[in-house]
Design a protein around this motif. Sequence first.
Motif, PDB file in Angstrom:
ATOM      1  N   LYS A  95       0.837  -1.210   0.000  1.00  0.00           N
ATOM      2  CA  LYS A  95       0.000   0.000   0.000  1.00  0.00           C
ATOM      3  C   LYS A  95       0.870   1.257   0.000  1.00  0.00           C
ATOM      4  O   LYS A  95       0.600   2.206  -0.739  1.00  0.00           O
ATOM      5  CB  LYS A  95      -0.934   0.005   1.201  1.00  0.00           C
ATOM      6  N   LEU A  96       1.899   1.256   0.818  1.00  0.00           N
ATOM      7  CA  LEU A  96       2.806   2.408   0.860  1.00  0.00           C
ATOM      8  C   LEU A  96       3.448   2.646  -0.503  1.00  0.00           C
ATOM      9  O   LEU A  96       3.503   3.777  -0.989  1.00  0.00           O
ATOM     10  CB  LEU A  96       3.887   2.187   1.924  1.00  0.00           C
ATOM     11  N   TYR A  97       3.934   1.570  -1.124  1.00  0.00           N
ATOM     12  CA  TYR A  97       4.551   1.706  -2.444  1.00  0.00           C
ATOM     13  C   TYR A  97       3.539   2.193  -3.482  1.00  0.00           C
ATOM     14  O   TYR A  97       3.860   3.023  -4.324  1.00  0.00           O
ATOM     15  CB  TYR A  97       5.170   0.387  -2.900  1.00  0.00           C
ATOM     16  N   MET A  98       2.330   1.681  -3.416  1.00  0.00           N
ATOM     17  CA  MET A  98       1.303   2.109  -4.366  1.00  0.00           C
ATOM     18  C   MET A  98       1.009   3.596  -4.189  1.00  0.00           C
ATOM     19  O   MET A  98       0.902   4.333  -5.171  1.00  0.00           O
ATOM     20  CB  MET A  98       0.029   1.289  -4.177  1.00  0.00           C
ATOM     21  N   ASN A  99       0.908   4.030  -2.944  1.00  0.00           N
ATOM     22  CA  ASN A  99       0.664   5.446  -2.678  1.00  0.00           C
ATOM     23  C   ASN A  99       1.800   6.327  -3.193  1.00  0.00           C
ATOM     24  O   ASN A  99       1.590   7.497  -3.505  1.00  0.00           O
ATOM     25  CB  ASN A  99       0.477   5.696  -1.181  1.00  0.00           C
ATOM     26  N   MET A 100       2.995   5.767  -3.269  1.00  0.00           N
ATOM     27  CA  MET A 100       4.159   6.503  -3.754  1.00  0.00           C
ATOM     28  C   MET A 100       4.274   6.435  -5.279  1.00  0.00           C
ATOM     29  O   MET A 100       5.183   7.027  -5.854  1.00  0.00           O
ATOM     30  CB  MET A 100       5.434   5.939  -3.121  1.00  0.00           C
ATOM     31  N   GLY A 101       3.386   5.676  -5.913  1.00  0.00           N
ATOM     32  CA  GLY A 101       3.442   5.525  -7.359  1.00  0.00           C
ATOM     33  C   GLY A 101       4.442   4.476  -7.807  1.00  0.00           C
ATOM     34  O   GLY A 101       4.794   4.414  -8.980  1.00  0.00           O
ATOM     35  N   LYS A 102       4.889   3.649  -6.891  1.00  0.00           N
ATOM     36  CA  LYS A 102       5.860   2.598  -7.208  1.00  0.00           C
ATOM     37  C   LYS A 102       5.106   1.277  -7.390  1.00  0.00           C
ATOM     38  O   LYS A 102       5.117   0.405  -6.529  1.00  0.00           O
ATOM     39  CB  LYS A 102       6.905   2.492  -6.097  1.00  0.00           C
ATOM     40  N   VAL A 103       4.468   1.163  -8.543  1.00  0.00           N
ATOM     41  CA  VAL A 103       3.588   0.026  -8.810  1.00  0.00           C
ATOM     42  C   VAL A 103       4.373  -1.285  -8.835  1.00  0.00           C
ATOM     43  O   VAL A 103       3.916  -2.297  -8.309  1.00  0.00           O
ATOM     44  CB  VAL A 103       2.824   0.232 -10.138  1.00  0.00           C
ATOM     45  N   ARG A 104       5.545  -1.270  -9.429  1.00  0.00           N
ATOM     46  CA  ARG A 104       6.344  -2.491  -9.522  1.00  0.00           C
ATOM     47  C   ARG A 104       6.726  -3.008  -8.134  1.00  0.00           C
ATOM     48  O   ARG A 104       6.620  -4.204  -7.849  1.00  0.00           O
ATOM     49  CB  ARG A 104       7.602  -2.237 -10.351  1.00  0.00           C
ATOM     50  N   GLU A 105       7.159  -2.104  -7.250  1.00  0.00           N
ATOM     51  CA  GLU A 105       7.522  -2.508  -5.894  1.00  0.00           C
ATOM     52  C   GLU A 105       6.297  -3.010  -5.132  1.00  0.00           C
ATOM     53  O   GLU A 105       6.386  -3.955  -4.352  1.00  0.00           O
ATOM     54  CB  GLU A 105       8.189  -1.355  -5.138  1.00  0.00           C
ATOM     55  N   SER A 106       5.163  -2.373  -5.381  1.00  0.00           N
ATOM     56  CA  SER A 106       3.921  -2.815  -4.755  1.00  0.00           C
ATOM     57  C   SER A 106       3.578  -4.235  -5.206  1.00  0.00           C
ATOM     58  O   SER A 106       3.233  -5.095  -4.393  1.00  0.00           O
ATOM     59  CB  SER A 106       2.788  -1.847  -5.118  1.00  0.00           C
ATOM     60  N   TRP A 107       3.691  -4.477  -6.499  1.00  0.00           N
ATOM     61  CA  TRP A 107       3.418  -5.801  -7.059  1.00  0.00           C
ATOM     62  C   TRP A 107       4.361  -6.848  -6.466  1.00  0.00           C
ATOM     63  O   TRP A 107       3.937  -7.948  -6.111  1.00  0.00           O
ATOM     64  CB  TRP A 107       3.554  -5.731  -8.581  1.00  0.00           C
ATOM     65  N   LEU A 108       5.638  -6.493  -6.335  1.00  0.00           N
ATOM     66  CA  LEU A 108       6.607  -7.431  -5.758  1.00  0.00           C
ATOM     67  C   LEU A 108       6.266  -7.758  -4.302  1.00  0.00           C
ATOM     68  O   LEU A 108       6.394  -8.909  -3.871  1.00  0.00           O
ATOM     69  CB  LEU A 108       8.028  -6.863  -5.858  1.00  0.00           C
ATOM     70  N   SER A 109       5.815  -6.765  -3.550  1.00  0.00           N
ATOM     71  CA  SER A 109       5.417  -7.008  -2.156  1.00  0.00           C
ATOM     72  C   SER A 109       4.204  -7.926  -2.091  1.00  0.00           C
ATOM     73  O   SER A 109       4.141  -8.825  -1.247  1.00  0.00           O
ATOM     74  CB  SER A 109       5.104  -5.694  -1.445  1.00  0.00           C
ATOM     75  N   ILE A 110       3.258  -7.700  -2.982  1.00  0.00           N
ATOM     76  CA  ILE A 110       2.066  -8.560  -3.010  1.00  0.00           C
ATOM     77  C   ILE A 110       2.455  -9.988  -3.400  1.00  0.00           C
ATOM     78  O   ILE A 110       1.948 -10.954  -2.826  1.00  0.00           O
ATOM     79  CB  ILE A 110       0.989  -7.982  -3.959  1.00  0.00           C
ATOM     80  N   ARG A 111       3.366 -10.130  -4.348  1.00  0.00           N
ATOM     81  CA  ARG A 111       3.814 -11.475  -4.731  1.00  0.00           C
ATOM     82  C   ARG A 111       4.500 -12.185  -3.569  1.00  0.00           C
ATOM     83  O   ARG A 111       4.305 -13.380  -3.351  1.00  0.00           O
ATOM     84  CB  ARG A 111       4.755 -11.412  -5.937  1.00  0.00           C
ATOM     85  N   ARG A 112       5.310 -11.444  -2.823  1.00  0.00           N
ATOM     86  CA  ARG A 112       5.935 -12.038  -1.631  1.00  0.00           C
ATOM     87  C   ARG A 112       4.855 -12.463  -0.640  1.00  0.00           C
ATOM     88  O   ARG A 112       4.946 -13.528  -0.022  1.00  0.00           O
ATOM     89  CB  ARG A 112       6.882 -11.041  -0.958  1.00  0.00           C
ATOM     90  N   ALA A 113       3.834 -11.625  -0.492  1.00  0.00           N
ATOM     91  CA  ALA A 113       2.744 -11.933   0.434  1.00  0.00           C
ATOM     92  C   ALA A 113       1.965 -13.161  -0.037  1.00  0.00           C
ATOM     93  O   ALA A 113       1.555 -13.990   0.780  1.00  0.00           O
ATOM     94  CB  ALA A 113       1.816 -10.728   0.581  1.00  0.00           C
ATOM     95  N   ILE A 114       1.764 -13.291  -1.335  1.00  0.00           N
ATOM     96  CA  ILE A 114       1.062 -14.467  -1.859  1.00  0.00           C
ATOM     97  C   ILE A 114       1.860 -15.732  -1.559  1.00  0.00           C
ATOM     98  O   ILE A 114       1.304 -16.748  -1.123  1.00  0.00           O
ATOM     99  CB  ILE A 114       0.783 -14.315  -3.367  1.00  0.00           C
ATOM    100  N   ASN A 115       3.161 -15.675  -1.772  1.00  0.00           N
ATOM    101  CA  ASN A 115       3.998 -16.840  -1.458  1.00  0.00           C
ATOM    102  C   ASN A 115       3.924 -17.184   0.028  1.00  0.00           C
ATOM    103  O   ASN A 115       3.828 -18.354   0.396  1.00  0.00           O
ATOM    104  CB  ASN A 115       5.442 -16.592  -1.886  1.00  0.00           C
TER     105      ASN A 115
END
Length: 165
Positions: A95-115
């Motif tokens: 969420k923090l990364y998304m709010n900062m406009g860092k979509v790729r980092e947000s996606w990577l965090s979500i992928r880590r969370a999914i794993n």
Amino acid sequence: MDPDRHHFKTIRTAKAFIHGSMGSDSPARVTKAVLFLALYIQQLPNSIANQQTKLSVHPEARLDSYLLLANMLLSISGDTTPTIDGLECLIILAKLYMNMGKVRESWLSIRRAINLGLLLRLHNAAGPGKDREHELWSHLWQTDRQLSLVLGLPASKDYIILLRL
């Protein structure tokens, strides 16, 4: 109030959670408190953030240092048994990364969370008493779909299906 649900109705309850978590032996719990602080700083109105505040460092610099600390703590807690707290930290980080406009980092965090969610078997969460787990898994799945669409990448479920073929 259940502190794990993070429905803070007052500043006092949020402050109590942060203070209580900072003394925790769990790196994920400490990380969650740091990320909440980062989220609070990120949500400061521009009028306050641009003014001279009591913070010794500009809010953006403080936010960056909290994110760095959170990532270090998450790497430490990643070496131990997976926890819901660790998973929630990754969601807050996304969420923090998304709010900062860092979509790729947000996606990577979500992928880590999914794993992590797969290791916690959240994908099989069903039945009474599993509402929180089901809610977390649903949130992860939906967020991954949205971010994957934005980035033009396959969603994790699609990727898992491809691995089975």
